[in-house]
Design a protein around this motif. Structure first.
Motif, mmCIF file in Angstrom:
data_model
loop_
_atom_site.group_PDB
_atom_site.id
_atom_site.type_symbol
_atom_site.label_atom_id
_atom_site.label_comp_id
_atom_site.label_asym_id
_atom_site.label_seq_id
_atom_site.Cartn_x
_atom_site.Cartn_y
_atom_site.Cartn_z
ATOM 1 N N HIS A 66 0.939 -1.414 0.325
ATOM 2 C CA HIS A 66 -0.203 -0.149 -0.182
ATOM 3 C C HIS A 66 0.848 1.384 0.026
ATOM 4 O O HIS A 66 0.423 2.387 -1.201
ATOM 5 C CB HIS A 66 -0.885 0.262 1.345
ATOM 6 N N GLU A 67 1.771 1.153 0.310
ATOM 7 C CA GLU A 67 2.638 2.480 0.734
ATOM 8 C C GLU A 67 3.464 2.693 -0.321
ATOM 9 O O GLU A 67 3.724 3.658 -1.152
ATOM 10 C CB GLU A 67 4.278 2.619 1.526
ATOM 11 N N GLU A 68 3.985 1.749 -0.979
ATOM 12 C CA GLU A 68 4.836 1.911 -3.003
ATOM 13 C C GLU A 68 3.297 2.188 -3.846
ATOM 14 O O GLU A 68 4.290 3.078 -4.693
ATOM 15 C CB GLU A 68 5.374 0.435 -2.756
ATOM 16 N N ASN A 69 2.773 1.816 -3.291
ATOM 17 C CA ASN A 69 1.363 1.948 -4.981
ATOM 18 C C ASN A 69 0.353 1.888 -4.007
ATOM 19 O O ASN A 69 -0.432 0.499 -4.015
ATOM 20 C CB ASN A 69 1.729 1.056 -5.946
ATOM 21 N N PRO A 70 -0.521 3.152 -3.308
ATOM 22 C CA PRO A 70 -1.358 2.760 -2.379
ATOM 23 C C PRO A 70 -2.457 1.830 -3.733
ATOM 24 O O PRO A 70 -2.458 1.571 -5.407
ATOM 25 C CB PRO A 70 -2.437 4.553 -2.785
ATOM 26 N N LEU A 71 -2.852 0.759 -2.736
ATOM 27 C CA LEU A 71 -4.480 0.148 -3.079
ATOM 28 C C LEU A 71 -5.796 0.716 -3.544
ATOM 29 O O LEU A 71 -6.953 0.267 -3.769
ATOM 30 C CB LEU A 71 -4.114 -1.349 -2.260
ATOM 31 N N SER A 72 -5.696 1.490 -3.379
ATOM 32 C CA SER A 72 -6.974 2.383 -3.252
ATOM 33 C C SER A 72 -6.981 3.643 -2.385
ATOM 34 O O SER A 72 -5.876 4.083 -2.837
ATOM 35 C CB SER A 72 -8.199 2.060 -1.771
ATOM 36 N N GLU A 73 -8.083 4.831 -3.762
ATOM 37 C CA GLU A 73 -7.623 6.007 -2.961
ATOM 38 C C GLU A 73 -8.141 6.413 -1.398
ATOM 39 O O GLU A 73 -7.937 7.396 -1.563
ATOM 40 C CB GLU A 73 -8.199 6.795 -4.306
ATOM 41 N N GLU A 74 -9.058 5.869 -1.258
ATOM 42 C CA GLU A 74 -9.544 5.902 -0.280
ATOM 43 C C GLU A 74 -8.207 5.681 1.084
ATOM 44 O O GLU A 74 -8.000 4.478 0.608
ATOM 45 C CB GLU A 74 -10.634 4.585 0.691
ATOM 46 N N SER A 75 -8.623 5.820 2.485
ATOM 47 C CA SER A 75 -7.307 5.315 3.307
ATOM 48 C C SER A 75 -7.512 3.800 3.332
ATOM 49 O O SER A 75 -8.479 3.607 3.604
ATOM 50 C CB SER A 75 -7.026 6.208 4.729
ATOM 51 N N PHE A 76 -6.759 2.586 3.735
ATOM 52 C CA PHE A 76 -7.105 1.053 4.244
ATOM 53 C C PHE A 76 -7.043 1.425 5.683
ATOM 54 O O PHE A 76 -6.941 2.007 6.253
ATOM 55 C CB PHE A 76 -5.680 0.844 3.769
ATOM 56 N N VAL A 77 -8.062 0.816 5.804
ATOM 57 C CA VAL A 77 -8.744 0.544 7.155
ATOM 58 C C VAL A 77 -8.016 -0.651 7.660
ATOM 59 O O VAL A 77 -8.509 -1.557 7.056
ATOM 60 C CB VAL A 77 -10.100 0.238 7.371
ATOM 61 N N VAL A 78 -7.036 -0.319 8.907
ATOM 62 C CA VAL A 78 -6.398 -1.759 9.317
ATOM 63 C C VAL A 78 -7.602 -2.769 10.074
ATOM 64 O O VAL A 78 -8.282 -2.058 10.881
ATOM 65 C CB VAL A 78 -5.243 -1.379 10.040
ATOM 66 N N PRO A 79 -7.791 -3.979 10.068
ATOM 67 C CA PRO A 79 -8.323 -5.006 10.850
ATOM 68 C C PRO A 79 -8.454 -4.362 12.356
ATOM 69 O O PRO A 79 -6.860 -4.580 12.713
ATOM 70 C CB PRO A 79 -8.345 -6.076 10.387
ATOM 71 N N LEU A 80 -8.650 -4.787 13.348
ATOM 72 C CA LEU A 80 -8.533 -4.417 14.968
ATOM 73 C C LEU A 80 -7.109 -5.054 15.697
ATOM 74 O O LEU A 80 -6.775 -4.567 15.614
ATOM 75 C CB LEU A 80 -10.085 -4.791 15.519
ATOM 76 N N ASP A 81 -7.858 -6.545 15.425
ATOM 77 C CA ASP A 81 -6.888 -7.304 15.918
ATOM 78 C C ASP A 81 -5.153 -7.350 15.520
ATOM 79 O O ASP A 81 -4.378 -6.728 15.732
ATOM 80 C CB ASP A 81 -6.921 -9.007 14.906
ATOM 81 N N CYS A 82 -4.804 -6.578 13.949
ATOM 82 C CA CYS A 82 -4.112 -6.346 13.666
ATOM 83 C C CYS A 82 -3.184 -4.874 13.877
ATOM 84 O O CYS A 82 -2.106 -4.086 14.432
ATOM 85 C CB CYS A 82 -3.481 -6.209 11.880
ATOM 86 N N GLU A 83 -4.291 -3.556 14.115
ATOM 87 C CA GLU A 83 -4.270 -2.476 14.546
ATOM 88 C C GLU A 83 -3.990 -2.469 16.350
ATOM 89 O O GLU A 83 -2.652 -2.343 15.967
ATOM 90 C CB GLU A 83 -5.429 -1.766 14.798
ATOM 91 N N LEU A 84 -4.234 -3.200 17.134
ATOM 92 C CA LEU A 84 -3.669 -4.181 18.305
ATOM 93 C C LEU A 84 -2.045 -4.726 17.947
ATOM 94 O O LEU A 84 -1.602 -4.104 18.870
ATOM 95 C CB LEU A 84 -4.407 -5.145 18.809
ATOM 96 N N ILE A 85 -1.566 -5.168 17.639
ATOM 97 C CA ILE A 85 -0.169 -5.985 17.358
ATOM 98 C C ILE A 85 0.650 -4.933 16.651
ATOM 99 O O ILE A 85 2.252 -4.588 17.236
ATOM 100 C CB ILE A 85 -0.376 -6.857 16.632
ATOM 101 N N TRP A 86 -0.042 -3.983 15.435
ATOM 102 C CA TRP A 86 0.941 -3.382 15.172
ATOM 103 C C TRP A 86 1.018 -2.138 16.625
ATOM 104 O O TRP A 86 2.044 -1.732 16.483
ATOM 105 C CB TRP A 86 0.201 -2.607 13.552
ATOM 106 N N HIS A 87 0.157 -1.533 16.652
ATOM 107 C CA HIS A 87 0.206 -0.566 18.133
ATOM 108 C C HIS A 87 1.826 -1.181 18.934
ATOM 109 O O HIS A 87 2.809 -0.138 18.792
ATOM 110 C CB HIS A 87 -1.224 -0.764 19.022
ATOM 111 N N CYS A 88 1.539 -2.154 19.833
ATOM 112 C CA CYS A 88 2.331 -2.516 20.351
ATOM 113 C C CYS A 88 3.598 -3.079 19.803
ATOM 114 O O CYS A 88 4.982 -2.387 20.651
ATOM 115 C CB CYS A 88 1.323 -4.221 20.982
ATOM 116 N N HIS A 89 3.463 -3.579 18.628
ATOM 117 C CA HIS A 89 5.510 -3.592 17.864
ATOM 118 C C HIS A 89 5.731 -1.400 17.454
ATOM 119 O O HIS A 89 6.581 -1.371 18.406
ATOM 120 C CB HIS A 89 5.188 -3.707 16.717
ATOM 121 N N ARG A 90 5.294 -0.622 16.941
ATOM 122 C CA ARG A 90 5.392 0.645 17.562
ATOM 123 C C ARG A 90 6.279 1.387 19.160
ATOM 124 O O ARG A 90 6.648 2.250 18.376
ATOM 125 C CB ARG A 90 4.399 1.231 16.106
#
Length: 155
Positions: A66-90
């Motif tokens: 998605h960063e290399e080539n946006p998959l959509s003109e809209e913002s991509f919505v991260v699934p909540l379970d992945c968002e939690l792990i992404w949050h913890c990782h960051r």
């Protein structure tokens, strides 16, 4: 690694914050509330293991694409379970930087990505996810057999 972290921490102290921290904190609290109340099962071992697997196997590669080539003109919505792990990782930015650079050659950002709690519609994101990962549902489904034994946990 500790010496690297200390140097990176010292360098980070010179970063100028350009966002409204009060508003960001309120959004953060809404996210944590959603995780706790809507998906409290995420704190159970099987669900957490599955969320980590999905984060590594699906979310990070999708974010890189998605960063290399946006998959959509809209913002991509991260699934909540992945968002939690992404949050913890960051929460450990030095480790996050190291992992991203090792896996993708660059740091993955949240540019053009929207939190589940801020999104009014995630149908486009679900559609893209389904095309890229037809065997893995967008939302965490604990009824499905867990493939976590087939991939090592990277974080």
């Amino acid at each position: 690694m500790e010496n690297e972290q200390a140097k990176a921490w010292a360098a980070a102290q010179n970063i100028i914050v350009s966002i409204d921290l009060v508003e960001a904190a309120k959004t953060h609290l809404k996210f944590l509330n959603a995780v706790e109340h809507r998906n409290c099962f995420l704190f159970e071992d099987d669900a957490l293991q599955r969320a980590v697997y999905r984060y590594n196997a699906f979310w990070l590669p999708l974010l890189a694409k998605h960063e290399e080539n946006p998959l959509s003109e809209e913002s991509f919505v991260v699934p909540l379970d992945c968002e939690l792990i992404w949050h913890c990782h960051r929460l450990n930015p030095v480790r996050y930087k190291f992992d991203c650079e090792k896996l993708f050659g660059r740091i993955l950002t949240n540019h053009n990505v929207m939190s589940t709690i801020q999104a009014t519609s995630k149908s486009t994101s679900e559609e893209i996810w389904s095309k890229l990962y037809p065997e893995e549902p967008y939302e965490l489904d604990l009824e499905r057999p867990s493939p976590r034994d087939t991939l090592p946990i990277m974080i």
